[in-house]
Design an enzyme around this catalytic site. Structure first.
Site, PDB file in Angstrom:
ATOM      1  N   HIS A 321       0.853  -1.188   0.000  1.00 51.91           N
ATOM      2  CA  HIS A 321       0.000   0.000   0.000  1.00 51.91           C
ATOM      3  C   HIS A 321       0.890   1.241   0.000  1.00 51.91           C
ATOM      4  CE1 HIS A 321      -3.239   2.791   1.046  1.00 51.91           C
ATOM      5  NE2 HIS A 321      -4.060   1.823   0.688  1.00 51.91           N
ATOM      6  N   ASP A 378      -7.947  -5.313  -0.224  1.00 54.12           N
ATOM      7  CA  ASP A 378      -8.400  -6.214  -1.299  1.00 54.12           C
ATOM      8  C   ASP A 378      -8.043  -7.672  -1.051  1.00 54.12           C
ATOM      9  OD1 ASP A 378      -7.557  -3.498  -3.366  1.00 54.12           O
ATOM     10  OD2 ASP A 378      -9.575  -4.261  -3.031  1.00 54.12           O
TER      11      ASP A 378
END
Ligand code: SDX
Length: 438
Positions: A321, A378
């Site tokens: 991320h 996700d």
């Protein structure tokens, strides 16, 4: 119904929070310049570079915008090091546990949770706009059967502007609610189209999540009952996806909105940005990656090795991320929820075991530890979408349904900012210098 509008919005960070601390000093070509420092309510700091080029002739260079603040916003706060995510000051864990998605949508869009009787009024207000204009149904006939539902969603969002023009502020505020209300109907209709079943219309006696599930899975002449476990799982997924400050798709919505393009066109652009496999498209890629590992015998070591080998071009989808350099709080909540929902639904999914083994292997591997790569939102979401019956190619559509109130909130915040200007970044040119046409 008097909706909370701009007038009752929480006082956001004052439009121009300048610090009373020392300005930053910049020394360039022997000259000294001062840059004002901006400090947010959570003590985040920035140099204000709005006059940099005019005063120094220099621009900043920050491909990917990892170090660039595009705006000041009072909607969502993320602390990537501490794994903190708050919507208008409320921790994501509190909202995930106790709020409904529509309450969170109201909080993001207008700055406060709907209180008392306003909750039912707000839910009824949204419910009354869930129907699509009958002419919009014809658009679905033009798509090939296997059209990706994200393509349909982007097209339908943009088409809404042909039915609902923005002539004034009242239209604009109503169009925000229309979009929030019609998005699940569009998503469900795109699914029904893909399976060749008749469209199921929204019902006014169902709440937001029940209505969506009914439109997705009910079939004529059969009674469809929404399972509380599925309803609550969907509500959780939508809340966890509802906003995430200046991510790629939200920044796209702000970019398009900064030219004063209409709401629907801006949101269609957000859908397109979200579709990318590095962003919202990752949830579909994660399941396809886990299925690939399962079909190759379930050996996660090979996947970890491939992800470390740059030449392979393979990445662990659902890992890493730009902001979270510790855990993504949403991934932690979803990992627990995946276990709970599968048990509640009596579902056994080998992909969950593979996902957990993959996480374990990666988090014990120096390559991932050094690069601070952890599971993101996700990584586990697809396991739950599968368990509640959502087909894989609809996963990113589900992400978009969740993110929609966040996109609307940011678009609205920018539209209401008297200092907002059209976004127009600069560049450093590296092409051929002057040459004559011969
Ligand atoms: C979302 O911004 C948001 O908030 C997004 C989001 C939201 O709510 O809106 O949180 C939703 O988009 C989550 C991210 C979903 N995408 C994926 O899961 C795709 C896989 N992840 C990566 O592609 C990547 O981690 C990103 C896109 C998420 C972040 O990319 P960055 O910040 O540009 O990092 P990078 O590509 O520069 O990687 C840094 C290093 C590189 O290695 P080195 O060059 O330093 O040797 O880490 C490596 C990368 O090769 N790396 C990975 C990896 N992610 C980064 N290596 C293997 N597998 C991965 N998943």
């Amino acid at each position: 119904m008097e909706l909370v509008t701009g007038s009752r919005e929480r006082p956001s960070a004052s439009p121009d929070r300048k610090a009373d601390m020392q300005n930053a000093k910049l020394i360039l070509d022997g000259k000294e310049y001062e840059l004002p420092i901006v400090v947010g309510t959570e003590n985040e700091k920035a140099f204000d570079c709005q006059k940099l080029r005019d005063t120094t002739g220099y621009v900043t260079m920050d491909p990917g915008y990892g170090n660039t603040g595009a705006c000041q916003s009072s909607i969502t706060f993320i602390d990537g090091e501490k794994g903190i995510l708050r919507y208008r000051g409320y921790p994501i864990d509190d909202l995930a546990e106790r709020a409904s998605f529509l309450e969170v949508a109201h909080l993001l869009m207008y700055g406060e949770l709907p209180a008392g009787g306003q909750r039912l009024e707000w839910q009824n207000y949204v419910t009354r706009h869930t129907l699509l204009h009958e002419d919009m149904k014809k658009f679905f006939e033009g798509f090939p059967r296997h059209a990706h539902p994200m393509a349909i969603l982007a097209a339908m969002f943009s088409s809404l502007s042909t039915f609902y023009p923005e002539n004034n502020e009242t239209d604009l505020e109503q169009n925000m609610v229309r979009l929030l209300a019609k998005a699940p109907t569009i998503a469900a209709f795109s699914y029904k189209k893909s399976v060749g079943q008749p469209f199921i219309y929204p019902r006014n006696d169902l709440d937001y999540c029940s209505n969506f599930l009914h439109m997705m899975f009910a079939v004529p002449a059969q009674t469809y009952t929404v399972s509380p476990a599925v309803h609550d799982a969907l509500n959780l997924l939508l809340i966890l996806h509802a906003d995430h400050e200046q991510n790629c798709s939200t920044s796209t919505v702000r970019m398009v909105g900064s030219s004063r393009a209409n709401l629907f066109a801006s949101m269609a652009a957000g859908v397109s940005a979200l579709w990318g496999p590095l962003h919202g498209g990752a949830n579909q890629e994660v399941i396809e990656m886990l299925e690939g590992i399962r079909d190759a015998g379930g050996n996660v070591a090979n996947a970890v090795a491939a992800a470390k080998d740059k030449a392979s071009g393979f990445r662990l989808m659902g890992f890493g991320h730009r902001v979270y350099k510790n855990f993504d709080p949403r991934a932690k909540i979803l990992k627990k929820a995946a276990d709970r929902v599968l048990v509640e639904l009596g579902v056994r999914d080998p992909l969950l075991d593979i996902a957990k083994a993959l996480e374990e292997a990666a988090l014990n591997d120096p390559y991932f530890v050094e690069r601070k790569l952890y599971p993101n939102v996700d990584f586990y979401s697809g396991i739950i979408y599968r368990a509640i019956g959502i087909p894989t190619d609809m996963f990113t559509v589900m992400f978009a349904l969740g993110r929609l109130p966040g996109w609307i909130a940011h678009w609205r915040e920018q539209r209401h900012d008297p200092k907002a200007r059209i976004n127009r970044p600069r560049q450093i040119y590296t092409g051929p210098t002057l040459r004559r046409f011969v």
